[in-house]
Motif scaffolding. Structure first.
Motif, PDB file in Angstrom:
ATOM      1  N   ASP A 146       0.895   5.047   1.833  1.00  0.00           N
ATOM      2  CA  ASP A 146       0.205   5.743   2.914  1.00  0.00           C
ATOM      3  C   ASP A 146      -0.631   6.861   2.303  1.00  0.00           C
ATOM      4  O   ASP A 146      -0.253   7.468   1.301  1.00  0.00           O
ATOM      5  N   HIS A 158       0.845  -1.204   0.000  1.00  0.00           N
ATOM      6  CA  HIS A 158       0.000   0.000   0.000  1.00  0.00           C
ATOM      7  C   HIS A 158       0.875   1.247   0.000  1.00  0.00           C
ATOM      8  O   HIS A 158       2.057   1.185   0.326  1.00  0.00           O
ATOM      9  N   HIS A 214       4.763   0.122   0.076  1.00  0.00           N
ATOM     10  CA  HIS A 214       5.491  -0.706   1.045  1.00  0.00           C
ATOM     11  C   HIS A 214       4.568  -1.776   1.603  1.00  0.00           C
ATOM     12  O   HIS A 214       3.350  -1.708   1.455  1.00  0.00           O
TER      13      HIS A 214
HETATM   14 FE   LIG Z   1       2.184   2.208   5.545  1.00  0.00          FE
END
Ligand SMILES: [Fe+2]
Ligand SMILES: O=C(O)CCC(=O)C(=O)O
Length: 322
Positions: A201, A199, A258
């Protein structure tokens, strides 16, 4: 160069926080700019958060997740208007992922006594643990990373030639959620299941503490088409930029994908992420001339509306598109 030879930049923030000579602050600003332009991620020491505060937090997370399952379920974030509290393993599922995350998590944020803006602000859910075992150390830690998130924002602003005075409007009453996480050992996960699936952030600055020695975080290197493992070293934080920063900076600062895989057979892994987004009504501080006046609140609702089931009043209040 193979990924064995690549590591994320390690930046000593003490030159910015406690400058000793004239060029110190500028040097740190340039280093952070370079790291965020290249990777969207860096590691940092000299950040000013005492080791005792970090250890206290990790101990509290351990105590929290060791509570009986039925007790943890009573604290479910799904029952809370501000989405604070406990998320059990196997709940988070991103579109496209075959299996939900194996992690369990606990969400908190600013401690506002009254629920406002339909739950964007409100009180935290505190587990029934003695103050000195949980609320005390967790609150000390939260405030420390809140401060570090603010410092990184100031550095990012200066990296693009802006003044830190922007923070006065950007962070009047910022959204700063914090997520405490426990990843089960590999032996307790399903084949192909991630701790946290790949994903980006959502938003602003992420300040991440990893339990020392419990590796598992991997960052996607766009140019190399490969995952870079990040070491979990005591007293070293991981900082990264979310999508909002990437978009607001016109792509100058990257937001990198990440994921987390706890490869340890018999040991769980603890971590804690503090996400410093900004005021819900704030617009792009990284480019004040940006014609797109989307606010932090609007972007948050847009990104999480499928997962978070926001109230209609909130959507109306921030003026997000239906
Ligand atoms: Fe994250
Ligand atoms: O636990 C970690 O190391 C990373 C967690 C993460 O990426 C997140 O919560 O967004």
């Amino acid at each position: 160069m193979s990924t064995d030879e690549i590591t994320l930049p390690l930046i000593d923030l003490s030159g910015y926080i406690n400058p000793k000579s004239p060029g110190d602050k500028e040097r740190v600003i340039a280093e952070v700019r370079e790291a965020c332009t290249q990777y969207g991620f860096f590691q940092t020491k000299g950040h000013g958060i005492p080791l005792s505060v970090q250890r206290g937090l990790l101990q509290s997370i351990d105590t929290l997740f060791n509570m009986p399952k039925e007790e943890k379920r009573k604290l479910s974030y799904l029952e809370n208007v501000s989405r604070r509290g406990y998320e059990e393993s196997g709940v988070s599922l991103r579109e496209g992922d075959a299996l939900p995350d194996s992690k369990e998590a606990y969400y908190m944020g600013r401690e506002d006594p009254v629920v406002e803006h339909s739950g964007f602000y409100g009180p935290n859910v505190w587990p029934p643990l003695p103050e000195e075992q949980f609320r005390g150390p967790v609150w000390d830690y939260y405030q420390a990373t809140y401060g570090l998130g603010q410092t990184i924002w100031e550095i990012l602003l200066q990296g693009l030639g802006h003044s830190t005075s922007m923070m006065e409007t950007f962070a009047k009453k910022p959204m700063v959620p914090m997520k405490m996480i426990r990843y089960p050992p590999l032996s307790a996960t399903l084949p192909g299941q991630f701790g946290v699936g790949a994903h980006n952030d959502f938003g602003g600055v992420t300040v991440l503490l990893q339990q020392p020695g419990r590796h598992g975080l991997e960052v996607w290197l766009e140019g190399k088409e490969t995952w870079l493992p990040v070491q979990a070293t005591e007293d070293v934080y991981v900082i990264n930029c979310g999508d909002m920063i990437m978009n607001w900076s016109g792509g100058e600062y990257k937001s990198a994908k990440h994921r987390v895989i706890n490869k340890a057979d018999n040991e769980s892994r603890l971590s804690c992420a503090t996400f410093f987004h900004g005021d819900i009504f704030a617009t792009n501080p990284l480019n004040p001339a940006d014609p797109n006046k989307a606010t932090v609140g609007q972007l948050l609702v847009k990104r999480f509306r499928n997962q978070m089931s926001f109230h209609k009043e909130l959507i109306a209040e921030v003026g997000a598109q239906a």
